[in-house]
Design a protein around this motif. Structure first.
Motif, PDB file in Angstrom:
ATOM      1  N   PRO A 297       0.796  -1.227   0.000  1.00  0.00           N
ATOM      2  CA  PRO A 297       0.000   0.000   0.000  1.00  0.00           C
ATOM      3  C   PRO A 297       0.835   1.288   0.000  1.00  0.00           C
ATOM      4  O   PRO A 297       0.368   2.325  -0.462  1.00  0.00           O
ATOM      5  CB  PRO A 297      -0.842  -0.107   1.273  1.00  0.00           C
ATOM      6  CG  PRO A 297      -0.151  -1.100   2.131  1.00  0.00           C
ATOM      7  CD  PRO A 297       0.615  -2.010   1.222  1.00  0.00           C
ATOM      8  N   GLU A 298       2.071   1.217   0.491  1.00  0.00           N
ATOM      9  CA  GLU A 298       2.905   2.409   0.561  1.00  0.00           C
ATOM     10  C   GLU A 298       3.667   2.677  -0.743  1.00  0.00           C
ATOM     11  O   GLU A 298       3.891   3.826  -1.098  1.00  0.00           O
ATOM     12  CB  GLU A 298       3.869   2.299   1.738  1.00  0.00           C
ATOM     13  CG  GLU A 298       3.139   2.286   3.076  1.00  0.00           C
ATOM     14  CD  GLU A 298       4.070   2.040   4.242  1.00  0.00           C
ATOM     15  OE1 GLU A 298       5.304   2.175   4.081  1.00  0.00           O
ATOM     16  OE2 GLU A 298       3.565   1.707   5.322  1.00  0.00           O
ATOM     17  N   LYS A 299       4.098   1.600  -1.423  1.00  0.00           N
ATOM     18  CA  LYS A 299       4.871   1.747  -2.667  1.00  0.00           C
ATOM     19  C   LYS A 299       4.422   0.690  -3.671  1.00  0.00           C
ATOM     20  O   LYS A 299       5.195  -0.207  -4.036  1.00  0.00           O
ATOM     21  CB  LYS A 299       6.369   1.610  -2.386  1.00  0.00           C
ATOM     22  CG  LYS A 299       6.936   2.723  -1.531  1.00  0.00           C
ATOM     23  CD  LYS A 299       8.434   2.573  -1.393  1.00  0.00           C
ATOM     24  CE  LYS A 299       8.993   3.707  -0.545  1.00  0.00           C
ATOM     25  NZ  LYS A 299      10.441   3.615  -0.418  1.00  0.00           N
ATOM     26  N   PRO A 300       3.173   0.770  -4.169  1.00  0.00           N
ATOM     27  CA  PRO A 300       2.658  -0.276  -5.054  1.00  0.00           C
ATOM     28  C   PRO A 300       3.410  -0.400  -6.384  1.00  0.00           C
ATOM     29  O   PRO A 300       3.413  -1.466  -6.983  1.00  0.00           O
ATOM     30  CB  PRO A 300       1.204   0.131  -5.276  1.00  0.00           C
ATOM     31  CG  PRO A 300       1.151   1.582  -4.956  1.00  0.00           C
ATOM     32  CD  PRO A 300       2.213   1.831  -3.924  1.00  0.00           C
ATOM     33  N   GLU A 301       4.053   0.652  -6.825  1.00  0.00           N
ATOM     34  CA  GLU A 301       4.799   0.588  -8.084  1.00  0.00           C
ATOM     35  C   GLU A 301       6.150  -0.108  -7.925  1.00  0.00           C
ATOM     36  O   GLU A 301       6.760  -0.511  -8.913  1.00  0.00           O
ATOM     37  CB  GLU A 301       4.993   1.997  -8.667  1.00  0.00           C
ATOM     38  CG  GLU A 301       5.908   2.910  -7.879  1.00  0.00           C
ATOM     39  CD  GLU A 301       5.313   3.493  -6.581  1.00  0.00           C
ATOM     40  OE1 GLU A 301       6.103   4.061  -5.802  1.00  0.00           O
ATOM     41  OE2 GLU A 301       4.109   3.391  -6.348  1.00  0.00           O
ATOM     42  N   GLU A 302       6.611  -0.276  -6.672  1.00  0.00           N
ATOM     43  CA  GLU A 302       7.922  -0.861  -6.430  1.00  0.00           C
ATOM     44  C   GLU A 302       7.894  -2.257  -5.821  1.00  0.00           C
ATOM     45  O   GLU A 302       8.787  -3.059  -6.073  1.00  0.00           O
ATOM     46  CB  GLU A 302       8.741   0.045  -5.499  1.00  0.00           C
ATOM     47  CG  GLU A 302       9.167   1.344  -6.124  1.00  0.00           C
ATOM     48  CD  GLU A 302      10.046   2.164  -5.187  1.00  0.00           C
ATOM     49  OE1 GLU A 302      10.912   1.570  -4.523  1.00  0.00           O
ATOM     50  OE2 GLU A 302       9.845   3.387  -5.123  1.00  0.00           O
TER      51      GLU A 302
ATOM     52  N   TYR B 272       8.912  -8.577   1.212  1.00  0.00           N
ATOM     53  CA  TYR B 272       8.585  -7.886  -0.034  1.00  0.00           C
ATOM     54  C   TYR B 272       9.255  -8.538  -1.231  1.00  0.00           C
ATOM     55  O   TYR B 272      10.354  -9.082  -1.127  1.00  0.00           O
ATOM     56  CB  TYR B 272       9.023  -6.419   0.037  1.00  0.00           C
ATOM     57  CG  TYR B 272       8.357  -5.682   1.171  1.00  0.00           C
ATOM     58  CD1 TYR B 272       7.117  -5.081   0.991  1.00  0.00           C
ATOM     59  CD2 TYR B 272       8.950  -5.616   2.422  1.00  0.00           C
ATOM     60  CE1 TYR B 272       6.484  -4.431   2.036  1.00  0.00           C
ATOM     61  CE2 TYR B 272       8.319  -4.970   3.472  1.00  0.00           C
ATOM     62  CZ  TYR B 272       7.089  -4.383   3.268  1.00  0.00           C
ATOM     63  OH  TYR B 272       6.458  -3.752   4.313  1.00  0.00           O
ATOM     64  N   LEU B 273       8.585  -8.438  -2.385  1.00  0.00           N
ATOM     65  CA  LEU B 273       9.176  -8.765  -3.676  1.00  0.00           C
ATOM     66  C   LEU B 273       9.405  -7.443  -4.390  1.00  0.00           C
ATOM     67  O   LEU B 273       8.483  -6.622  -4.481  1.00  0.00           O
ATOM     68  CB  LEU B 273       8.228  -9.610  -4.525  1.00  0.00           C
ATOM     69  CG  LEU B 273       7.958 -11.039  -4.095  1.00  0.00           C
ATOM     70  CD1 LEU B 273       6.938 -11.678  -5.021  1.00  0.00           C
ATOM     71  CD2 LEU B 273       9.239 -11.844  -4.093  1.00  0.00           C
ATOM     72  N   SER B 274      10.603  -7.224  -4.884  1.00  0.00           N
ATOM     73  CA  SER B 274      10.898  -6.015  -5.639  1.00  0.00           C
ATOM     74  C   SER B 274      10.439  -6.207  -7.077  1.00  0.00           C
ATOM     75  O   SER B 274      10.851  -7.151  -7.756  1.00  0.00           O
ATOM     76  CB  SER B 274      12.392  -5.703  -5.614  1.00  0.00           C
ATOM     77  OG  SER B 274      12.677  -4.632  -6.499  1.00  0.00           O
ATOM     78  N   LYS B 275       9.586  -5.322  -7.553  1.00  0.00           N
ATOM     79  CA  LYS B 275       9.098  -5.388  -8.927  1.00  0.00           C
ATOM     80  C   LYS B 275      10.208  -5.077  -9.932  1.00  0.00           C
ATOM     81  O   LYS B 275      10.059  -5.323 -11.119  1.00  0.00           O
ATOM     82  CB  LYS B 275       7.915  -4.450  -9.122  1.00  0.00           C
ATOM     83  CG  LYS B 275       6.686  -4.910  -8.353  1.00  0.00           C
ATOM     84  CD  LYS B 275       5.505  -4.021  -8.603  1.00  0.00           C
ATOM     85  CE  LYS B 275       4.275  -4.558  -7.890  1.00  0.00           C
ATOM     86  NZ  LYS B 275       3.092  -3.747  -8.150  1.00  0.00           N
TER      87      LYS B 275
END
Length: 94
Positions: free
Chosen positions: A29-34, A48-51
Motif C-alpha cells: 500500500p505504501e509503494k505499489p509501483e515498487e 517484499y518482492l521487488s518489482k
C-alpha cells in the motif's frame, strides 16, 4: 505447518525460512509501483518482492502458488532489507 528460520549466511547474505507457506500476496500500500507485499506463516511476518528484480515474475509465480495451494518452499530473505531474493523447492525425501 512447521516453519523454521535459519541464520546461516550464504554468499548473498540471506536468512532462510525453511518449509514456509505464503499466507498472503498483495500490492504494497505504501509503494505499489515498487513492491509486492508477502506474508509468511500463521503469525505473519511481512516481506517484499521487488518489482524491479530480474526474476520478479518467477518469484511472484512461486509466492502465488504457495498462497493458493499451500505449497511450502525454502525462502531466502536478504538481511537488513526484508526483500525476498530466492524461493527454492523443497528437496524430496524419497
Amino acid at each position: 505447518m512447521i516453519t523454521s528460520c535459519s541464520g546461516s549466511s550464504s554468499s548473498q547474505n540471506l536468512t532462510w525460512y525453511n518449509h514456509s507457506v505464503i499466507t498472503n500476496v498483495a500490492e504494497d500500500p505504501e509503494k505499489p509501483e515498487e513492491f509486492t507485499r508477502v506474508s509468511i506463516g500463521i503469525s505473519p511476518q511481512i516481506f517484499y518482492l521487488s518489482k524491479k528484480a530480474d526474476d520478479y515474475k518467477t518469484l511472484l509465480e512461486k509466492t502465488s502458488q504457495s498462497h493458493k495451494k499451500g505449497k511450502a518452499y525454502h525462502i531466502g530473505i536478504e538481511k537488513n532489507t526484508n526483500i525476498i531474493k530466492q524461493i527454492n523447492e523443497i528437496p524430496s525425501t524419497k
